[in-house]
Design a protein around this motif. Sequence first.
Motif, mmCIF file in Angstrom:
data_model
loop_
_atom_site.group_PDB
_atom_site.id
_atom_site.type_symbol
_atom_site.label_atom_id
_atom_site.label_comp_id
_atom_site.label_asym_id
_atom_site.label_seq_id
_atom_site.Cartn_x
_atom_site.Cartn_y
_atom_site.Cartn_z
ATOM 1 N N TYR A 198 -4.584 -13.240 -8.135
ATOM 2 C CA TYR A 198 -3.629 -12.691 -9.096
ATOM 3 C C TYR A 198 -4.134 -12.801 -10.531
ATOM 4 O O TYR A 198 -3.923 -11.898 -11.348
ATOM 5 C CB TYR A 198 -2.283 -13.400 -8.951
ATOM 6 N N SER A 216 6.788 -11.247 -1.484
ATOM 7 C CA SER A 216 7.378 -9.947 -1.835
ATOM 8 C C SER A 216 6.411 -8.794 -1.665
ATOM 9 O O SER A 216 6.697 -7.677 -2.123
ATOM 10 C CB SER A 216 7.887 -9.987 -3.279
ATOM 11 N N THR A 217 5.272 -9.014 -1.050
ATOM 12 C CA THR A 217 4.316 -7.935 -0.811
ATOM 13 C C THR A 217 4.126 -7.726 0.689
ATOM 14 O O THR A 217 4.205 -8.674 1.471
ATOM 15 C CB THR A 217 2.953 -8.246 -1.456
ATOM 16 N N LEU A 250 -1.363 -6.455 -6.272
ATOM 17 C CA LEU A 250 -0.182 -6.251 -7.104
ATOM 18 C C LEU A 250 0.096 -4.777 -7.361
ATOM 19 O O LEU A 250 0.469 -4.390 -8.471
ATOM 20 C CB LEU A 250 -0.349 -7.000 -8.437
ATOM 21 N N ALA A 251 -0.106 -3.972 -6.347
ATOM 22 C CA ALA A 251 0.215 -2.544 -6.467
ATOM 23 C C ALA A 251 1.710 -2.339 -6.245
ATOM 24 O O ALA A 251 2.313 -2.981 -5.382
ATOM 25 C CB ALA A 251 -0.587 -1.739 -5.450
ATOM 26 N N TRP A 252 2.308 -1.445 -7.037
ATOM 27 C CA TRP A 252 3.756 -1.236 -6.964
ATOM 28 C C TRP A 252 4.203 -0.859 -5.544
ATOM 29 O O TRP A 252 5.226 -1.318 -5.059
ATOM 30 C CB TRP A 252 4.171 -0.164 -7.961
ATOM 31 N N GLY A 253 3.441 -0.019 -4.881
ATOM 32 C CA GLY A 253 3.820 0.398 -3.546
ATOM 33 C C GLY A 253 3.697 -0.698 -2.499
ATOM 34 O O GLY A 253 4.168 -0.513 -1.363
ATOM 35 N N ASN A 254 3.082 -1.834 -2.866
ATOM 36 C CA ASN A 254 2.908 -2.931 -1.908
ATOM 37 C C ASN A 254 4.078 -3.904 -1.933
ATOM 38 O O ASN A 254 4.185 -4.771 -1.057
ATOM 39 C CB ASN A 254 1.592 -3.672 -2.203
ATOM 40 N N PHE A 255 4.960 -3.795 -2.936
ATOM 41 C CA PHE A 255 6.096 -4.713 -3.025
ATOM 42 C C PHE A 255 7.184 -4.310 -2.042
ATOM 43 O O PHE A 255 7.458 -3.123 -1.833
ATOM 44 C CB PHE A 255 6.660 -4.735 -4.447
ATOM 45 N N SER A 256 7.823 -5.330 -1.448
ATOM 46 C CA SER A 256 8.859 -5.066 -0.445
ATOM 47 C C SER A 256 9.676 -6.334 -0.229
ATOM 48 O O SER A 256 9.204 -7.452 -0.478
ATOM 49 C CB SER A 256 8.215 -4.626 0.876
#
Length: 563
Positions: free
Chosen positions: A134, A328-329, A336-342
């Motif tokens: 990170y 959260s990924t 830390l890609a936005w589409g990897n957060f969940s």
Amino acid sequence: MPSRIPGPRESGRGGSITAAVVLALGVLVVFPMAFVVLQAIFPSIGAGSFAAPFSLIPQTFGDPKLVRWTLNTLALGVCVVLASTAVALPLGALRGLFRVPLAGLWDVAFLVPFTIPPYIAALGWITTLQRNGYLEQLAGFNLGGFLFSFWGVVFVMTLNVFPVVYFGVSRSMASIGGRYVDAAQVCGAAFWPMFRRIAVPLATPAMAGSLLLVFAMSIEEFGTPAVLAARSGFLVLVTGVEQRLSDYPVDLPGAASLSLVLVVLAGIAFIAQQRMVTGRDFRTLTGRPASGGPRPLGRWAIPCSALFALLALAATIVPVAAVLLTASTRTLSGGLAWGNFSTLHFAEIRANANGALDALVTSFLLGIVTALLTGLIGTLAAFVLVRSRSRAGRLLDFLTVLPNTMPGVVIAVGLILAWTQPWLPLTAYNTVWILLLAYCCLLLPYPVRYATAALRQLGPSLEEAARVSGAAPARALARIVVPLILPAVTAAMLLVFAVAARELVATVLLAPVGTRTVALFIWRQFDQGSIGLGMAMSAIAIAITVTVPAIAMFWLRRTGQGL
């Protein structure tokens, strides 16, 4: 010269307190530890045989790696103690003597490292500082070379254990109060001479006790050295113990023998602690000093707040943020890609996937019961130890710190050997009670050290006055001593709760079939490669174990007892 408090022979009820402490230490500490020693001496004790005593000890101690492991263990323990002192002593003194802005927030923040299992904290730092971690994703550089080294281990372990010293020193300084500081400055003393001649001597018992715990915790910790430094060849005694228990064929006698070396190292530290406090038992003569309240920091308020914030960032925010980000990924490799957060992993916890909710309930019930039991036993043990000047009292004192010198895995083995003996009419093995015994054994040193330090600051005059008035020792203890030392004991119980709720090693070996705990859940998810789900459970566990101490602190302040 104050009169001597009557001992057990002079008071039946005083003797009953001592007997209760001896019984508790016998069941929790001596019984399993005795079987560790017997296992080292008699290789076949697990089968009920005393044949071939000492036959495997020459093989164990003849291992050329033993000297290197021992020196590495000493170096690690000493460096963590020095680093914890450098970090926690000034901050603890500031917290205890001065009106630090947001003091309650810093207390909760510094308790958080105890809610994070050491191996989880190490993994959090790995995901942050390693190559492509990170930090590199955010700032363009990494500190993997530092992290995967001896000094990286010292850094991570110091951030995990410094709260022991911080809470011990801050509560001790707070109980000293501002009265003596004000009196010294009225007499013309500058701050630093006053601090060195008054505050530090009165806080010596708390510092000595907490540093002993830090050393013991450092030499018995396995997860952090194994995760961070094993690849560089830095191995410690606990590593050798784990190898003998995990490699086939399992070498229980060898593991027990190496554990006895840890006991010797802890014994040396115990003697050093006794030398720090013996003959230098500074105390007040009128019971608890009447505190004038914490002093204002004035223009130093902002710099001090910045210092607290910097330590909170390193000890709490960074590892917790790493846990939350990983939880959260969808995948760790996605970064830390936005589409990897969940929130997928948290949804699985909510749906009780793999018994997640059952694990939470079990762990926190065990943590609460362990905190209450160790708080009670620790208070009684501290009362006996401080008021006793006999050799037997010193032996009991050593027994209270002995569990911290033993790896949790070895204590678990001792409990297995002890509670599976065929001659026992009842056994705790294969029940939830064996977990409670293990947690109480492992964590009893916390309340004993904290209560002992608080009691050393109380002169015996109040108890003597109660005894002269006809009060029995038990009544004097309950009505006078306990209310005065309650803040220190409560701080220790909060630490016990935080550690018990996430204990792993002993739980893995002792948990009955079908029993689920938070640590077991996390460990199994990591073992199966579900790092995100394991981190999600870690995040929930951290949130709950922070909330409970925060509520306790708030309640104590509302009742006027402080913390």
